[in-house]
Design a protein around this motif. Structure first.
Motif, PDB file in Angstrom:
ATOM      1  N   TYR A   1       5.145  -1.403   7.073  1.00  0.00           N
ATOM      2  CA  TYR A   1       4.660  -2.204   5.945  1.00  0.00           C
ATOM      3  C   TYR A   1       5.562  -1.977   4.735  1.00  0.00           C
ATOM      4  O   TYR A   1       5.122  -1.577   3.668  1.00  0.00           O
ATOM      5  CB  TYR A   1       3.216  -1.825   5.616  1.00  0.00           C
ATOM      6  CG  TYR A   1       2.285  -2.109   6.751  1.00  0.00           C
ATOM      7  CD1 TYR A   1       1.712  -3.367   6.897  1.00  0.00           C
ATOM      8  CD2 TYR A   1       1.990  -1.141   7.698  1.00  0.00           C
ATOM      9  CE1 TYR A   1       0.868  -3.655   7.960  1.00  0.00           C
ATOM     10  CE2 TYR A   1       1.140  -1.410   8.755  1.00  0.00           C
ATOM     11  CZ  TYR A   1       0.589  -2.671   8.882  1.00  0.00           C
ATOM     12  OH  TYR A   1      -0.244  -2.945   9.935  1.00  0.00           O
ATOM     13  N   SER A   2       6.852  -2.242   4.918  1.00  0.00           N
ATOM     14  CA  SER A   2       7.811  -1.914   3.873  1.00  0.00           C
ATOM     15  C   SER A   2       8.222  -3.105   3.017  1.00  0.00           C
ATOM     16  O   SER A   2       9.090  -2.976   2.176  1.00  0.00           O
ATOM     17  CB  SER A   2       9.059  -1.272   4.499  1.00  0.00           C
ATOM     18  OG  SER A   2       9.641  -2.177   5.422  1.00  0.00           O
ATOM     19  N   ASN A   3       7.619  -4.271   3.211  1.00  0.00           N
ATOM     20  CA  ASN A   3       8.003  -5.442   2.434  1.00  0.00           C
ATOM     21  C   ASN A   3       6.810  -5.983   1.630  1.00  0.00           C
ATOM     22  O   ASN A   3       6.164  -6.948   2.045  1.00  0.00           O
ATOM     23  CB  ASN A   3       8.573  -6.528   3.348  1.00  0.00           C
ATOM     24  CG  ASN A   3       9.222  -7.642   2.555  1.00  0.00           C
ATOM     25  OD1 ASN A   3       9.147  -7.675   1.329  1.00  0.00           O
ATOM     26  ND2 ASN A   3       9.865  -8.557   3.245  1.00  0.00           N
TER      27      ASN A   3
ATOM     28  N   ASN B   1      -2.451  -4.274   2.022  1.00  0.00           N
ATOM     29  CA  ASN B   1      -1.829  -5.345   1.249  1.00  0.00           C
ATOM     30  C   ASN B   1      -2.388  -6.662   1.773  1.00  0.00           C
ATOM     31  O   ASN B   1      -2.507  -6.845   2.989  1.00  0.00           O
ATOM     32  CB  ASN B   1      -0.312  -5.337   1.430  1.00  0.00           C
ATOM     33  CG  ASN B   1       0.358  -4.170   0.737  1.00  0.00           C
ATOM     34  OD1 ASN B   1      -0.170  -3.599  -0.206  1.00  0.00           O
ATOM     35  ND2 ASN B   1       1.539  -3.808   1.200  1.00  0.00           N
TER      36      ASN B   1
ATOM     37  N   SER C   1       6.703  -7.797  -0.862  1.00  0.00           N
ATOM     38  CA  SER C   1       6.868  -9.155  -1.398  1.00  0.00           C
ATOM     39  C   SER C   1       6.157 -10.215  -0.541  1.00  0.00           C
ATOM     40  O   SER C   1       5.974 -11.344  -0.980  1.00  0.00           O
ATOM     41  CB  SER C   1       8.352  -9.499  -1.528  1.00  0.00           C
ATOM     42  OG  SER C   1       8.954  -9.563  -0.252  1.00  0.00           O
ATOM     43  N   LEU C   2       5.729  -9.846   0.666  1.00  0.00           N
ATOM     44  CA  LEU C   2       5.003 -10.771   1.531  1.00  0.00           C
ATOM     45  C   LEU C   2       3.522 -10.894   1.140  1.00  0.00           C
ATOM     46  O   LEU C   2       2.797 -11.709   1.698  1.00  0.00           O
ATOM     47  CB  LEU C   2       5.090 -10.316   2.988  1.00  0.00           C
ATOM     48  CG  LEU C   2       6.489 -10.236   3.590  1.00  0.00           C
ATOM     49  CD1 LEU C   2       6.441  -9.623   4.989  1.00  0.00           C
ATOM     50  CD2 LEU C   2       7.133 -11.609   3.623  1.00  0.00           C
TER      51      LEU C   2
ATOM     52  N   SER D   1       4.787  -0.621  -0.750  1.00  0.00           N
ATOM     53  CA  SER D   1       5.468  -0.254   0.492  1.00  0.00           C
ATOM     54  C   SER D   1       4.700   0.891   1.134  1.00  0.00           C
ATOM     55  O   SER D   1       4.203   1.778   0.439  1.00  0.00           O
ATOM     56  CB  SER D   1       6.898   0.216   0.210  1.00  0.00           C
ATOM     57  OG  SER D   1       7.679  -0.843  -0.244  1.00  0.00           O
TER      58      SER D   1
END
Length: 191
Positions: A70-72, A134, A74-75, A65
């Motif tokens: 850009y807090s997800n 990420n 899991s993507l 995170s």
């Protein structure tokens, strides 16, 4: 009397500096423990490569995170990172210092996959500033990763050109490094 007060203030100031240094040292150790307690560690792709006057190290680990939307994590599959520090140079950077204001582009490819590419963002983590992003991968396997570093322009980063400036005032042309032996393993950071 005035001299004694100045001496006392200097002694107190030195004591506070010493306490702050001890406090930062213990925070650093605690930060190291926190990374170990987090259950993951960085996985080296390569280390100690030269790009112009820069030393670069590439690592990856779990997607993270971040601020800026850009807090997800899991993507994404992982966080790809390039640690950039100055080697011997004539640009005024201290050896070992992080070098800001660079544009760092990455390309990740694999046979039979179109790959992924983009521009890293400068960011900070508990172990210091770096360039990273990420990214999505195509599963476990051997990948080629290419990094291209473009140095700042005069519009972004000014250099003194009189007697107060460093020896060099014009940065080199962009430099690239291709590494074709990145063995990506999803979850390797957990081992």
């Amino acid at each position: 009397m005035k001299a004694k007060k100045l001496l006392l203030l200097n002694v107190l100031a030195l004591g506070l500096v010493g306490l702050a240094a001890c406090n930062n040292s213990s925070k650093s150790s605690a930060g190291d423990d926190e990374e170990e307690d987090a259950g993951f560690s960085e996985v080296e792709i390569f280390s100690n490569k030269k790009m112009a006057f820069l030393n670069v190290n590439a690592v990856y680990f779990q997607a993270v995170s971040m601020t800026g939307g850009y807090s997800n994590p899991s993507l994404y599959d992982c966080h790809l990172e390039l640690d950039v520090s100055a080697g011997e140079n004539d640009y005024g950077y201290g050896v070992g210092d992080w070098v800001p204001y660079l544009t760092v582009e990455y390309e990740v490819s694999q046979a039979g996959w179109e790959g992924t590419s983009g521009t890293f963002m400068p960011m900070a983590a508990s172990d210091g500033p770096h360039y990273g992003q990420n990214i999505k991968m195509n599963g476990d396997g051997r990948y080629t990763v290419k990094f291209t570093i473009t140095f700042p322009t005069e519009a972004v980063y000014l250099i003194h050109t009189d007697e107060t400036g460093p020896e060099e005032s014009v940065f080199p042309d962009p430099v690239s490094l291709t590494y074709d032996a990145w063995d990506y393993v999803d979850g390797a950071w957990l081992e």
